[in-house]
Design a protein around this motif. Structure first.
Motif, PDB file in Angstrom:
ATOM      1  N   ASN A   1       0.854  -1.251  -0.181  1.00  0.00           N
ATOM      2  CA  ASN A   1      -0.093   0.033   0.023  1.00  0.00           C
ATOM      3  C   ASN A   1       0.813   1.204   0.026  1.00  0.00           C
ATOM      4  OD1 ASN A   1      -2.446  -1.148  -0.207  1.00  0.00           O
ATOM      5  ND2 ASN A   1      -2.831  -1.042   2.066  1.00  0.00           N
ATOM      6  N   LEU A   2       2.169   1.257   0.730  1.00  0.00           N
ATOM      7  CA  LEU A   2       2.918   2.369   0.350  1.00  0.00           C
ATOM      8  C   LEU A   2       3.290   2.431  -1.035  1.00  0.00           C
ATOM      9  CD1 LEU A   2       5.460   1.407   3.312  1.00  0.00           C
ATOM     10  CD2 LEU A   2       3.605   3.115   3.427  1.00  0.00           C
ATOM     11  N   ILE A   3       3.524   1.604  -2.030  1.00  0.00           N
ATOM     12  CA  ILE A   3       3.595   1.889  -3.312  1.00  0.00           C
ATOM     13  C   ILE A   3       2.529   2.485  -3.942  1.00  0.00           C
ATOM     14  CG2 ILE A   3       4.133   0.587  -5.597  1.00  0.00           C
ATOM     15  CD1 ILE A   3       5.404  -1.622  -3.786  1.00  0.00           C
ATOM     16  N   TRP A   4       1.330   2.067  -3.792  1.00  0.00           N
ATOM     17  CA  TRP A   4      -0.069   2.737  -4.455  1.00  0.00           C
ATOM     18  C   TRP A   4       0.021   4.070  -3.864  1.00  0.00           C
ATOM     19  CZ3 TRP A   4       0.031  -0.479  -7.908  1.00  0.00           C
ATOM     20  CH2 TRP A   4      -0.155  -1.633  -7.654  1.00  0.00           C
ATOM     21  N   ALA A   5       0.240   4.387  -2.379  1.00  0.00           N
ATOM     22  CA  ALA A   5       0.354   5.687  -1.942  1.00  0.00           C
ATOM     23  C   ALA A   5       1.264   6.705  -2.728  1.00  0.00           C
ATOM     24  CB  ALA A   5       0.321   5.601  -0.511  1.00  0.00           C
ATOM     25  N   GLY A   6       2.483   6.192  -2.807  1.00  0.00           N
ATOM     26  CA  GLY A   6       3.382   6.861  -3.582  1.00  0.00           C
ATOM     27  C   GLY A   6       3.253   7.078  -5.043  1.00  0.00           C
TER      28      GLY A   6
ATOM     29  N   GLN B   1      -1.016  16.342 -17.507  1.00  0.00           N
ATOM     30  CA  GLN B   1      -2.187  16.202 -16.716  1.00  0.00           C
ATOM     31  C   GLN B   1      -2.862  14.754 -17.152  1.00  0.00           C
ATOM     32  OE1 GLN B   1      -4.165  19.644 -18.207  1.00  0.00           O
ATOM     33  NE2 GLN B   1      -3.855  20.996 -16.110  1.00  0.00           N
ATOM     34  N   ALA B   2      -2.638  14.395 -18.389  1.00  0.00           N
ATOM     35  CA  ALA B   2      -3.459  13.140 -18.565  1.00  0.00           C
ATOM     36  C   ALA B   2      -2.418  11.850 -17.952  1.00  0.00           C
ATOM     37  CB  ALA B   2      -3.360  12.936 -20.278  1.00  0.00           C
ATOM     38  N   LEU B   3      -0.873  12.096 -18.049  1.00  0.00           N
ATOM     39  CA  LEU B   3      -0.190  11.180 -17.374  1.00  0.00           C
ATOM     40  C   LEU B   3      -0.539  11.194 -15.624  1.00  0.00           C
ATOM     41  CD1 LEU B   3       1.982   8.887 -17.297  1.00  0.00           C
ATOM     42  CD2 LEU B   3       3.536  11.029 -17.243  1.00  0.00           C
ATOM     43  N   ALA B   4      -0.951  12.291 -15.254  1.00  0.00           N
ATOM     44  CA  ALA B   4      -1.115  12.290 -13.935  1.00  0.00           C
ATOM     45  C   ALA B   4      -2.415  11.584 -13.452  1.00  0.00           C
ATOM     46  CB  ALA B   4      -1.257  13.872 -13.358  1.00  0.00           C
ATOM     47  N   ILE B   5      -3.426  11.602 -14.287  1.00  0.00           N
ATOM     48  CA  ILE B   5      -4.770  11.014 -14.210  1.00  0.00           C
ATOM     49  C   ILE B   5      -4.403   9.681 -14.145  1.00  0.00           C
ATOM     50  CG2 ILE B   5      -6.985  10.527 -15.164  1.00  0.00           C
ATOM     51  CD1 ILE B   5      -7.115  13.631 -15.927  1.00  0.00           C
ATOM     52  N   ALA B   6      -3.537   9.166 -15.310  1.00  0.00           N
ATOM     53  CA  ALA B   6      -3.309   7.589 -15.203  1.00  0.00           C
ATOM     54  C   ALA B   6      -2.520   7.167 -14.169  1.00  0.00           C
ATOM     55  CB  ALA B   6      -2.540   7.628 -16.535  1.00  0.00           C
ATOM     56  N   LEU B   7      -1.876   8.033 -13.383  1.00  0.00           N
ATOM     57  CA  LEU B   7      -0.990   7.546 -12.294  1.00  0.00           C
ATOM     58  C   LEU B   7      -2.013   7.297 -10.982  1.00  0.00           C
ATOM     59  CD1 LEU B   7       2.362   9.479 -12.440  1.00  0.00           C
ATOM     60  CD2 LEU B   7       2.175   7.080 -12.797  1.00  0.00           C
ATOM     61  N   VAL B   8      -2.981   8.125 -11.040  1.00  0.00           N
ATOM     62  CA  VAL B   8      -3.661   8.317  -9.867  1.00  0.00           C
ATOM     63  C   VAL B   8      -4.799   7.128  -9.852  1.00  0.00           C
ATOM     64  CG1 VAL B   8      -5.562   9.705  -8.540  1.00  0.00           C
ATOM     65  CG2 VAL B   8      -3.349  10.743  -9.438  1.00  0.00           C
TER      66      VAL B   8
ATOM     67  N   SER C   1      -5.117   3.844  -7.468  1.00  0.00           N
ATOM     68  CA  SER C   1      -6.223   3.658  -6.881  1.00  0.00           C
ATOM     69  C   SER C   1      -6.947   2.069  -7.175  1.00  0.00           C
ATOM     70  CB  SER C   1      -7.548   4.577  -7.270  1.00  0.00           C
ATOM     71  OG  SER C   1      -7.162   5.774  -6.757  1.00  0.00           O
ATOM     72  N   MET C   2      -6.879   1.760  -8.423  1.00  0.00           N
ATOM     73  CA  MET C   2      -7.221   0.307  -8.746  1.00  0.00           C
ATOM     74  C   MET C   2      -6.073  -0.754  -7.987  1.00  0.00           C
ATOM     75  SD  MET C   2      -7.761   0.911 -12.903  1.00  0.00           S
ATOM     76  CE  MET C   2      -7.856  -1.008 -13.121  1.00  0.00           C
ATOM     77  N   GLY C   3      -4.920  -0.373  -7.777  1.00  0.00           N
ATOM     78  CA  GLY C   3      -4.182  -1.172  -7.630  1.00  0.00           C
ATOM     79  C   GLY C   3      -4.158  -1.219  -5.976  1.00  0.00           C
ATOM     80  N   ALA C   4      -4.771  -0.106  -5.161  1.00  0.00           N
ATOM     81  CA  ALA C   4      -5.157  -0.399  -3.637  1.00  0.00           C
ATOM     82  C   ALA C   4      -6.182  -1.169  -3.508  1.00  0.00           C
ATOM     83  CB  ALA C   4      -5.648   1.101  -3.273  1.00  0.00           C
ATOM     84  N   VAL C   5      -7.267  -1.015  -4.459  1.00  0.00           N
ATOM     85  CA  VAL C   5      -8.422  -1.698  -4.560  1.00  0.00           C
ATOM     86  C   VAL C   5      -8.369  -3.408  -4.478  1.00  0.00           C
ATOM     87  CG1 VAL C   5     -10.786  -2.237  -5.536  1.00  0.00           C
ATOM     88  CG2 VAL C   5     -10.056   0.227  -5.103  1.00  0.00           C
ATOM     89  N   ARG C   6      -7.683  -3.686  -5.485  1.00  0.00           N
ATOM     90  CA  ARG C   6      -7.302  -5.082  -6.077  1.00  0.00           C
ATOM     91  C   ARG C   6      -6.365  -5.621  -4.950  1.00  0.00           C
ATOM     92  NH1 ARG C   6      -7.435  -7.016 -11.061  1.00  0.00           N
ATOM     93  NH2 ARG C   6      -5.861  -8.493 -10.585  1.00  0.00           N
ATOM     94  N   THR C   7      -5.674  -4.954  -4.140  1.00  0.00           N
ATOM     95  CA  THR C   7      -4.817  -5.325  -2.916  1.00  0.00           C
ATOM     96  C   THR C   7      -5.853  -5.790  -1.707  1.00  0.00           C
ATOM     97  OG1 THR C   7      -3.053  -4.161  -3.374  1.00  0.00           O
ATOM     98  CG2 THR C   7      -3.122  -4.878  -1.368  1.00  0.00           C
ATOM     99  N   GLN C   8      -6.834  -4.823  -1.404  1.00  0.00           N
ATOM    100  CA  GLN C   8      -7.804  -5.115  -0.501  1.00  0.00           C
ATOM    101  C   GLN C   8      -8.750  -6.151  -0.849  1.00  0.00           C
ATOM    102  OE1 GLN C   8      -7.879  -3.753   2.589  1.00  0.00           O
ATOM    103  NE2 GLN C   8      -9.688  -4.916   3.071  1.00  0.00           N
ATOM    104  N   VAL C   9      -9.006  -6.208  -2.274  1.00  0.00           N
ATOM    105  CA  VAL C   9     -10.008  -7.468  -2.461  1.00  0.00           C
ATOM    106  C   VAL C   9      -9.170  -8.752  -2.486  1.00  0.00           C
ATOM    107  CG1 VAL C   9     -11.339  -8.474  -4.574  1.00  0.00           C
ATOM    108  CG2 VAL C   9     -11.632  -6.004  -4.249  1.00  0.00           C
ATOM    109  N   GLY C  10      -7.878  -8.907  -2.895  1.00  0.00           N
ATOM    110  CA  GLY C  10      -7.108  -9.989  -2.628  1.00  0.00           C
ATOM    111  C   GLY C  10      -6.975 -10.458  -1.397  1.00  0.00           C
TER     112      GLY C  10
END
Length: 320
Positions: free
Chosen positions: A141-146, A284-291, A295-304
């Protein structure tokens, strides 16, 4: 029936209690916790557009006062929360929740009165991101937050050197209050049925801010156009998103919810492109993709993690 104490100790119990999302009438519960958070974020962006039109008429404090007051009236009428049967700890929680809502809104509107909206939202999001790092018990989760933090700074232009220091301070303060809002929204959701705690907390916030709004704007707050816009801001920016987020927090841990909140700058930029015809730059488009990726990574981590927990419980039951 799950008590507030056992619900706080076991988050899964809150999800299965009669006051959880699954028993919410209508379609809100069917959206799922992630859908509830996203719907709330979209609602906030439309409410923000109305607030921009209203601020020249009512001032920053006046907008917050109208937003909280109208939202409190709507929620109290709809929820009709009971006032008896709660402990001192329950009331302390809802009062602190109301204070955090008032502080979060007040500080943020003071910020956007001094610095542009994009940097203000970017700085404010640092609060939930910090909460995600502090509340997380998994290194991933530190990776997703970063990753989300990198996207948020990229969306803000990569630097804040030319901004009003007081506006920056207000935005950072709003971020601290946002993190506190996440914590106490979850606690309130566990202690009060449906949206009763939210209605009571909104009333607390309104009582704190209405005198400030009157002091700044006076009779301007009684103008029919101002009242109408204020009602729209209240519904879109407070009633709907806070209700959806409170319901989501009954099924999402605070750390995952905090990373999802990093979608707010991305939603704002997307709304600007679709509604205001504001073109997005490559950065800005790259920033949106990163965010979004964070978010998707955090959700997938929690689901797993949830699936792994259920699998272990299943093997334990079969072994018994």
């Amino acid at each position: 029936m799950t008590t507030p104490e056992t619900a706080a100790a076991t988050p899964d119990a809150a999800a299965t209690s009669p006051t959880s999302v699954t028993s919410t009438p209508g379609r809100l519960g069917s959206l799922g916790p992630v859908g509830l958070v996203l719907a709330g974020g979209i609602s906030v962006q439309f409410g923000g557009a109305l607030a921009v039109l209203l601020m020249p008429k009512a001032g920053a404090l006046g907008v917050v006062a109208l937003r909280l007051a109208v939202a409190a009236v709507v929620l109290l009428v709809v929820c009709r929360p009971r006032l008896r049967g709660y402990s001192r700890a329950d009331w302390s929680t809802v009062v602190v929740f109301g204070i955090t809502m008032a502080g979060m809104n007040g500080l943020f509107y003071q910020s956007i009165d001094r610095i542009p909206l994009g940097p203000a939202v970017t700085l404010e999001v640092l609060g939930p991101l910090a909460l995600s790092v502090l509340a997380s018990r998994r290194a991933v989760n530190l990776i997703w937050a970063g990753l989300a933090l990198a996207g948020v700074f990229l969306l803000g232009g990569g630097g804040f050197d030319d901004l009003d220091p007081l506006g920056v301070a207000f935005a950072l303060g709003a971020g601290v209050m946002w993190a506190a809002y996440i914590v106490f929204s979850a606690r309130t959701g566990r202690r009060f049925p449906q949206a009763d705690g939210l209605a009571l907390a909104m009333a607390v916030g309104a009582l704190l801010f209405v005198p400030l709004g009157i002091a700044e704007s006076g009779t301007k707050l009684l103008d029919p156009v101002t009242l109408g816009l204020g009602a729209g801001v209240a519904v879109l920016s407070s009633v709907l998103p806070y209700t959806l987020e409170l319901l989501a927090l009954r099924r999402l841990p605070a750390s995952t919810f905090a990373v999802l909140m990093s979608l707010e700058p991305a939603l704002a930029a997307t709304a600007g492109f679709l509604i205001l015809d504001q073109a997005l730059t490559t950065a800005q488009a790259l920033a949106i993709a990163l965010v979004i990726a964070a978010s998707m990574g955090a959700v997938r981590t929690q689901v797993g993690r949830g699936k792994a927990g259920r699998g272990k419980a299943g093997r334990g039951d079969s072994g018994a």
